[in-house]
Design an enzyme around this catalytic site. Structure first.
Site, PDB file in Angstrom:
ATOM      1  N   HIS A  11      34.787  28.000  41.368  1.00 26.41           N
ATOM      2  CA  HIS A  11      35.008  28.000  39.923  1.00 26.41           C
ATOM      3  C   HIS A  11      34.321  26.780  39.310  1.00 26.41           C
ATOM      4  CE1 HIS A  11      39.013  30.329  40.658  1.00 26.41           C
ATOM      5  NE2 HIS A  11      37.956  31.102  40.789  1.00 26.41           N
ATOM      6  N   ASP A  67      43.990  32.366  42.006  1.00 28.09           N
ATOM      7  CA  ASP A  67      42.846  33.217  42.319  1.00 28.09           C
ATOM      8  C   ASP A  67      42.564  33.197  43.824  1.00 28.09           C
ATOM      9  OD1 ASP A  67      40.652  34.911  41.869  1.00 28.09           O
ATOM     10  OD2 ASP A  67      39.284  33.212  41.855  1.00 28.09           O
ATOM     11  N   SER A 114      38.358  26.065  43.985  1.00 29.02           N
ATOM     12  CA  SER A 114      38.318  25.756  42.553  1.00 29.02           C
ATOM     13  C   SER A 114      38.376  24.239  42.401  1.00 29.02           C
ATOM     14  CB  SER A 114      39.467  26.460  41.827  1.00 29.02           C
ATOM     15  OG  SER A 114      39.370  26.253  40.434  1.00 29.02           O
TER      16      SER A 114
END
Length: 346
Positions: A193, A286, A166
């Site tokens: 992401h 995540d 991310s």
């Protein structure tokens, strides 16, 4: 601090920021040179950086800022111009933390969504400590002692690699995948992401900086060795039990779509001990639960060590949940993956 040469866009960004109670506008300048001059005096918590600037562009400005006065930078870019996308991706590699879509006017459809995304990214990135600054390429190329004892081989020959990141992910992914040989024997499934408007540009940029072929994953595709399949914007990427890729619009998981946890979970179910999972820098959690499920299924899992992660949130969560079989500094992950793929015992 807003850095934007267009007076109209600069005023629009200032208006957007002024409406958000989480943010206070410190300065709004029209050039990179002015930003560098004002930076020591203003000392902003976060910078909104335009890419296409007169004189010094946003890429060079990012390099200078990260070298002279490291400050979280959010790139504000046009999502449809190829040249802007390439510069934006290189700015991420130079130290910017994220890229978001440039607003185009109050009357344009989707303005509120773009405005909220900009403000949320500015607020989140303002919390990221970048005092350590990014390591130079020369420093990263030097051997780094591993903080944990490496396990030399996976318990079974891995069949596929899943990797996710991310915040700070693009340069980390470029470094890990860049260390793999063009004949890397495994397919690579990748979750990053990033705003949906930038995913094709991200995949194209990554394709140009690593030895492997990189493209956006297509539903129903059969993954092939030596190719990287990037989750499309705002879609989950999964591995079906029969070994084909699934691209779905299922609901977000923990506000993320694509979600790394869903990718890793699907790999755990489809591959069991023949999976290989890697979780890199990123804010939040995540991927942590999915990586733990991969490890419970017998797969070999790696997390990025805190010493090199731009944001240690996702790897730290995986370590806490028992999902990390090995924690390595970023420069060691790619070579270790190469070793695992080539030398793992059947």
């Amino acid at each position: 601090m807003i850095v934007e040469d267009s007076l109209v866009v600069r005023r629009l960004l200032a208006h957007i920021v002024s409406r958000d109670p989480r943010l206070t506008l410190a300065a709004a300048v029209g050039s990179a040179e002015e930003a560098l001059q004002e930076l020591p005096r203003i000392r902003p918590d976060v910078i909104s950086m335009d890419i296409r600037l007169p004189g010094m562009d946003g890429l060079e400005a990012t390099r200078r800022i990260m070298a002279e006065q490291p400050t979280p930078i959010v790139v504000i870019a046009d999502s449809v111009e190829d040249s802007s996308l390439r510069i934006s991706m290189n700015a991420l590699r130079a130290g910017a933390l994220s890229v978001v879509e440039k607003p185009v006017g109050m009357e344009t459809g989707g303005h509120e969504r773009v405005s909220e995304m900009i403000c949320t990214q500015l607020y989140i990135m303002s919390q990221v400590p970048v005092i350590r600054r990014r390591m130079s390429a020369a420093r990263l190329s030097r051997p780094t002692p591993a903080p944990a004892r490496p396990e030399p081989v996976a318990p079974q020959a891995p069949a596929m690699l899943g990797i996710a990141a991310s915040t700070g992910g693009p340069p980390a992914l470029a470094q890990v995948l860049g260390a793999l040989s063009p004949q890397f024997p495994l397919p690579v499934l990748l979750v990053q992401h990033m705003g949906a408007a930038f995913m094709e540009g991200f995949a194209s940029w990554l394709d140009g900086v690593v030895p492997l072929r990189v493209g956006i994953a297509q539903d129903g595709e059969v993954p092939r060795p030596g190719q990287v399949y990037v989750a499309p914007g705002n879609r989950h990427l999964l591995l079906a039990p029969k070994g084909v890729l699934r691209v779905t619009a299922d609901p977000p998981v923990a506000s993320q779509r694509p979600a790394a946890t869903l990718l890793f979970r699907s790999m755990a179910g489809a591959l069991g001990p023949r999976g290989l999972g890697v979780l890199l820098t990123g804010m939040g959690e995540d991927g942590a639960l999915g990586l733990a499920e991969m490890r419970q299924a017998g797969a070999f899992t790696i997390t990025e060590h805190e010493s090199t992660a731009v944001v240690y949130g996702m790897p730290a969560a995986a370590v806490r949940l028992g999902g990390s079989g090995l924690s390595l500094p970023l420069p060691l992950i790619g070579p270790h993956l190469q070793q695992l793929a080539l030398r793992a015992t059947p």
